[in-house]
Structures are given as C-alpha cells and as structure tokens.
Design a protein around this motif. Sequence first.
Motif, PDB file in Angstrom:
ATOM      1  N   ARG A 242     -35.321  62.422 100.984  1.00  0.00           N
ATOM      2  CA  ARG A 242     -35.810  61.970  99.679  1.00  0.00           C
ATOM      3  C   ARG A 242     -37.141  62.636  99.323  1.00  0.00           C
ATOM      4  NH1 ARG A 242     -37.006  56.512 100.588  1.00  0.00           N
ATOM      5  NH2 ARG A 242     -36.829  56.977 102.814  1.00  0.00           N
ATOM      6  N   ARG A 243     -37.221  63.122  98.105  1.00  0.00           N
ATOM      7  CA  ARG A 243     -38.465  63.705  97.600  1.00  0.00           C
ATOM      8  C   ARG A 243     -39.416  62.579  97.214  1.00  0.00           C
ATOM      9  NH1 ARG A 243     -39.116  68.047  92.575  1.00  0.00           N
ATOM     10  NH2 ARG A 243     -41.303  67.578  92.089  1.00  0.00           N
ATOM     11  N   ILE A 244     -40.682  62.740  97.557  1.00  0.00           N
ATOM     12  CA  ILE A 244     -41.691  61.734  97.229  1.00  0.00           C
ATOM     13  C   ILE A 244     -42.810  62.363  96.401  1.00  0.00           C
ATOM     14  CG2 ILE A 244     -41.217  60.227  99.197  1.00  0.00           C
ATOM     15  CD1 ILE A 244     -44.242  62.517  99.278  1.00  0.00           C
ATOM     16  N   ALA A 245     -43.548  61.514  95.714  1.00  0.00           N
ATOM     17  CA  ALA A 245     -44.738  61.948  94.981  1.00  0.00           C
ATOM     18  C   ALA A 245     -45.944  61.302  95.655  1.00  0.00           C
ATOM     19  CB  ALA A 245     -44.658  61.520  93.518  1.00  0.00           C
ATOM     20  N   PRO A 246     -46.901  62.077  96.133  1.00  0.00           N
ATOM     21  CA  PRO A 246     -48.068  61.489  96.791  1.00  0.00           C
ATOM     22  C   PRO A 246     -48.821  60.553  95.839  1.00  0.00           C
ATOM     23  CG  PRO A 246     -48.001  63.865  97.116  1.00  0.00           C
ATOM     24  CD  PRO A 246     -46.975  63.542  96.076  1.00  0.00           C
TER      25      PRO A 246
ATOM     26  N   GLY B 240     -42.007  58.040 104.056  1.00  0.00           N
ATOM     27  CA  GLY B 240     -41.021  57.265 103.325  1.00  0.00           C
ATOM     28  C   GLY B 240     -41.398  56.941 101.901  1.00  0.00           C
ATOM     29  N   SER B 241     -42.703  56.859 101.630  1.00  0.00           N
ATOM     30  CA  SER B 241     -43.142  56.424 100.309  1.00  0.00           C
ATOM     31  C   SER B 241     -43.999  57.440  99.563  1.00  0.00           C
ATOM     32  CB  SER B 241     -43.944  55.127 100.442  1.00  0.00           C
ATOM     33  OG  SER B 241     -45.149  55.350 101.162  1.00  0.00           O
ATOM     34  N   GLY B 242     -44.753  58.245 100.291  1.00  0.00           N
ATOM     35  CA  GLY B 242     -45.698  59.159  99.663  1.00  0.00           C
ATOM     36  C   GLY B 242     -47.116  58.630  99.650  1.00  0.00           C
ATOM     37  N   ALA B 243     -47.360  57.459 100.244  1.00  0.00           N
ATOM     38  CA  ALA B 243     -48.709  56.885 100.286  1.00  0.00           C
ATOM     39  C   ALA B 243     -49.625  57.783 101.107  1.00  0.00           C
ATOM     40  CB  ALA B 243     -48.669  55.488 100.895  1.00  0.00           C
TER      41      ALA B 243
ATOM     42  N   ALA C  75     -49.478  47.044  86.200  1.00  0.00           N
ATOM     43  CA  ALA C  75     -48.439  47.898  86.769  1.00  0.00           C
ATOM     44  C   ALA C  75     -49.040  49.239  87.184  1.00  0.00           C
ATOM     45  CB  ALA C  75     -47.320  48.118  85.754  1.00  0.00           C
ATOM     46  N   TRP C  76     -48.735  49.637  88.411  1.00  0.00           N
ATOM     47  CA  TRP C  76     -49.255  50.909  88.908  1.00  0.00           C
ATOM     48  C   TRP C  76     -48.269  51.452  89.948  1.00  0.00           C
ATOM     49  CZ3 TRP C  76     -54.484  52.030  87.307  1.00  0.00           C
ATOM     50  CH2 TRP C  76     -54.911  53.318  87.642  1.00  0.00           C
ATOM     51  N   LEU C  77     -47.036  51.553  89.571  1.00  0.00           N
ATOM     52  CA  LEU C  77     -45.997  51.934  90.518  1.00  0.00           C
ATOM     53  C   LEU C  77     -45.847  53.447  90.598  1.00  0.00           C
ATOM     54  CD1 LEU C  77     -43.256  49.315  89.583  1.00  0.00           C
ATOM     55  CD2 LEU C  77     -44.885  49.221  91.466  1.00  0.00           C
ATOM     56  N   PRO C  78     -45.797  54.000  91.809  1.00  0.00           N
ATOM     57  CA  PRO C  78     -45.563  55.439  91.944  1.00  0.00           C
ATOM     58  C   PRO C  78     -44.099  55.751  91.657  1.00  0.00           C
ATOM     59  CG  PRO C  78     -45.555  54.396  94.098  1.00  0.00           C
ATOM     60  CD  PRO C  78     -45.932  53.314  93.097  1.00  0.00           C
ATOM     61  N   PRO C  79     -43.780  57.006  91.384  1.00  0.00           N
ATOM     62  CA  PRO C  79     -42.375  57.368  91.181  1.00  0.00           C
ATOM     63  C   PRO C  79     -41.546  57.025  92.416  1.00  0.00           C
ATOM     64  CG  PRO C  79     -43.835  59.150  90.513  1.00  0.00           C
ATOM     65  CD  PRO C  79     -44.694  58.145  91.204  1.00  0.00           C
ATOM     66  N   ALA C  80     -40.365  56.501  92.206  1.00  0.00           N
ATOM     67  CA  ALA C  80     -39.506  56.128  93.327  1.00  0.00           C
ATOM     68  C   ALA C  80     -38.999  57.390  94.036  1.00  0.00           C
ATOM     69  CB  ALA C  80     -38.317  55.315  92.824  1.00  0.00           C
TER      70      ALA C  80
END
Length: 582
Positions: free
Chosen positions: A461-465, A317-320, A479-484
Amino acid sequence: MAPRLFRWALFLAVWGLVAAFVAVIFFAWDLPRPEDSLITRRPSVTMVAADGSLLSTSGDLYGETVRLRDLPAHVPAAFIAIEDRRFRDHRGLDLVGLVRAMVVNVTAGRVVQGGSTLTQQLAKNLFLTPERSLRRKVQEALLALWLEQRFTKDELLTIYLNRVYLGAGTYGVDAAARLYFGVPARRLTPGQAAVLAGLPRAPSRYNPRVNPSAAVHRAVEVLDAMVETGALTAASAMVEAERLQFPRAPSRDAGWFADWVRDRIGDRAPATSDLLLRTTLDSRLQAAVEARLEAMLASQGRPAGVSQGAVVAIEAGSGAVRAMAGGRDYRASPFNRATQARRQPGSAFKPFVYLAAIEAGGRPDDMVSDGPISLGGWSPGNGHWRTRGEISIEDALAFSVNTAAVRVMQRAGGARAVAAVAQRLGLPGPFPRDASIALGTAEVTLLDLVAAYAPFANGGRRIAPFGVAEARAEGRPIAWLPPAPAPVITAEAAEAMRRMMGATVSRGTGRAAAVVGIVVAGKTGTTQDNRDAWFIGIAGGLVMGIWLGNDDATPMDGVAGGGLPARLFHDILDSQRGRGGE
C-alpha cells in the motif's frame, strides 16, 4: 456660620466631583476597548509529541484552552493561595490585602507580598503594557473593576489561568505544564502546580529550565501558602516538595519536524483559533536519532570528510513520521535536508527497478548476466564486484551489481516502465529517459524515498507521510485525516522485494545494518565519487532512511551506503531495543 460652612462643603463637594471626573477622563482617555482586547490577538499553534511533551509554539497564546472544571482543584488553589487569597471576596480591588502586603513588606524589609489582585493582574496581562507608572496603575484598577462587572469569579479565574505569562514564552497553565513537566495541565500534581503558581512574580528568575533550585524554593513557599489556606495538609505539602523534579529539556533539533508540520497546515485549520496539534513524533526515537547522528559525524564522519546527515523514520502501515533530523544542528542550519534537498539516490533507487521486473513476471531466483554491457557508448561499471557470469536477481540486488541492474531494467520494459513504477509508489520525478535511471540518477528527497519504500513493508500500500495525529482548535477537535493508504502493488510482489532486500542485509552490501534478533531488510546507495551515501531500511513496521554527505557536494573519503549510513541505522535501531510493542 452654619450656612457658610454648608456652602463651603457644597462648593468643595462639587469641585471634588468635577476633579474626580476630570481625573477619570484623564486616566481613561487612552484606555483600550476591553471588548476588542479580549478577542484581538494572533492565534497560536502549539505542537506536542505523541507522548504529550511540548515541541513547538508560535503566536501570542500557547497551549490548550483549559476550563476550570477540567483542572485538578489544587491548580487554581495554588494561584489563589500565593497571589490573591481574598479573590472570592473582593470586587477587583482588595484594600485589606493591600494594607496586609504593606505591613508584611515593611516588617520584612523587602517586597515579600504584592498588593495586586488576580483581577488586576489579568487586566494588566490582557490590556496594558508592562510600564510602571501611576497612570498605568489607575488604568489597571479601572479595568479590574470593569472585568469584575463583566465576568463571574470562575470565568475570571479561567481566563487568568489561560492567559497568565509563565516564562519561556509560554502563556497559560497548559503550555507551561507541557513545557516544564511534559504533561497537560489536567495532570499536574500539587507540587507542579505550586511551581507554576510561583512564576508570575518573576517568570525569568523562577524558570525551572534556567534556575531549578530557585523554582523549587519558590514552590515550597507556594505549598506553605496552600497549607495556610487549607488547600493542602502540611504532610502532603512536604511530600510534594520532596518529589519535585524537572524533566530534561527536549532537544531543539526536532525543529525540522515542527517546521515541516507547520508548513503543511495551510488552510486546514480556522485562521482565528488557537491550534493544538498532537503530532506523530516519537520523542525517544527522535532523541536517539539526534544523538547517534551527531556521535557518528563527530567521530567516524570527521576523518572521512562527512559534515552533514539526515534521518527520517516513518510508520510503514500508516505514513506517520516518527522521527526527522534534517541535519546536524537545527540552531546552526534550519534547512531541512530530509525534505528540501533533492539528490541522486544511487543504488537506493534499484528496488523500483527490480519491482518492475517482478511485476513483469520475474522471480528472485531468476538468473541474469553480470558481465559488461554497453548501451549507446555508455558502459556502467561494477566497482569491486568480480564478474561471475550469471547470478540470481536476488544476488544482483543484494550486492548492488550495476550491469545486472541495467539488464533487469531492460527485462522490465525499459526506463519508462521503471519510472512508472517509481511514480506509482510515490516518487514524484522527473526521471531520466535513458538506462541511467537503473543506477539512481533521478533526484529525490529522503522523505519521498523512505515513503516510497513503505509498500515493500506494509504488503503493497502506498502511503502519504504525515505528522499530525490529532488537531484541536480552541479545544474542539477538527478533522485532520491523512490520505488513506492505497494498494499499489500485490502482497506477493511486496513479499518478494522484502526477501531480496533482506538478502542485502544478511549477506550483501548492507550487512552493517543487521541487528541480532530483528528482521532487517534494506538497500544501500552511493553516488559518483562518494558524494552521497544512503541506506533505507525496514524493521518492525518502521521504514528508516539515512543520508550522509556534504552540503556543497564535496566527495567523502570512501564513504558508501553500506558503511557509515548502514552502521548508523544499526545504532539507532539497536538503541530502541526493549520498548514495548516495538
């Protein structure tokens, strides 16, 4: 007579002052500038797992900068009790304490107590080398007097607790607390604080990782000192001593993950600040990945000619990134086979072919021929598959029928259409421009392939690891937010793909990955001459990919994606049973 004595006294006083002045000049000549030394250092990068356990440190200072008010009272009390009981009373040099230490040491016949104050220790840690000489001791005293003038007692204690060397490359109580106990400094128990307070005298000798029995013995001495100073009751000290234990040291194989995170920091953080990164790594899953991978390579893998492997698990869901093993042993080879090695995925690429067909109007129940096909003199084989004439698209994917995959690609619009779908889901390419793309001849990394499967699991949904969940610079959040995640396919298309990949596990080539009671979907992949074997699976919101092979691309002995990789997926997933909410 009296005038003569006065003249001699004056003479001696003047020359005494001159001698003292010369001595001060001599000892202070090469003193470092204290103001510069307080701020000149390499910033540190400290990484902890999702549960707070220490993963990696680099730089001069490690751990989160802690403030006195944020620590339990027993943490500073432990250091004061064993190192400098008169800390609040002296002005940097403690003559009373020095005399007491000399008496105790002479009586005991060995060095039991030291005469240096906390301020002197701080001066040595901040400004001086470990050299043992009269010159260095005098310089230490001069700097201690300067520190006492420059800072309050609470400020000195705060600096000390953040800078004191506590063994194993750690500086400060927070880094040591995370390393030795897997908790931040604010959660230290009195017994754990006693272990840390016992380290400054001999960090190597009392290191809990090296000599736990010596560490416990020293901690008991600190607890007794805390009782004498009134920081603990005797009963509490006994309880703390009895409950002391040290968690197992984490594996170094998470080094691949730490390297990957560190390489991606770039200019996202202040260049001069200590950085604390709470990562996404799941320590228990990581441990299971490492243990199961090594066990398989050492047992079934050895006779089959398999020497290496890689595993990546991400949250769909997030790419984590929850686990990453870039090989068999990080200490032997830090090369990351999960992120740096590009290899052909074989049939593990086929879901993108079938997705293109679904988006072109196809359905899992549509029929396709599985007979021989020839394109420009190229005729893909089907291995052990016996031609049935026509099979459903779902069965074509589940049983990895090559000729059917090529025909499905043609229905989807050809190689260009398939490449566009793969790029949209996150595979960077380049891609072949011919029909071989349907059989997975484009080179990919394991991480990219696992991430590209995520839309099948999360509704499209495409995610970025990413590997950083939270970042702090000098204790301040940054701030260290990954791409949504971004929609790239419809929920209906994602559901159709999960259905077909579920068939792969329930009755197709991936049956070895099935886990009773858990819904598993996935796809196997095997390259020519069994040089690479893959399994990418989806289960419980997690996408996990496995590659097995050899660094020099030597063929394995009959190892296919539905064999050892699928079994390894099963073993890792089965080991995580019973974890709440997972």
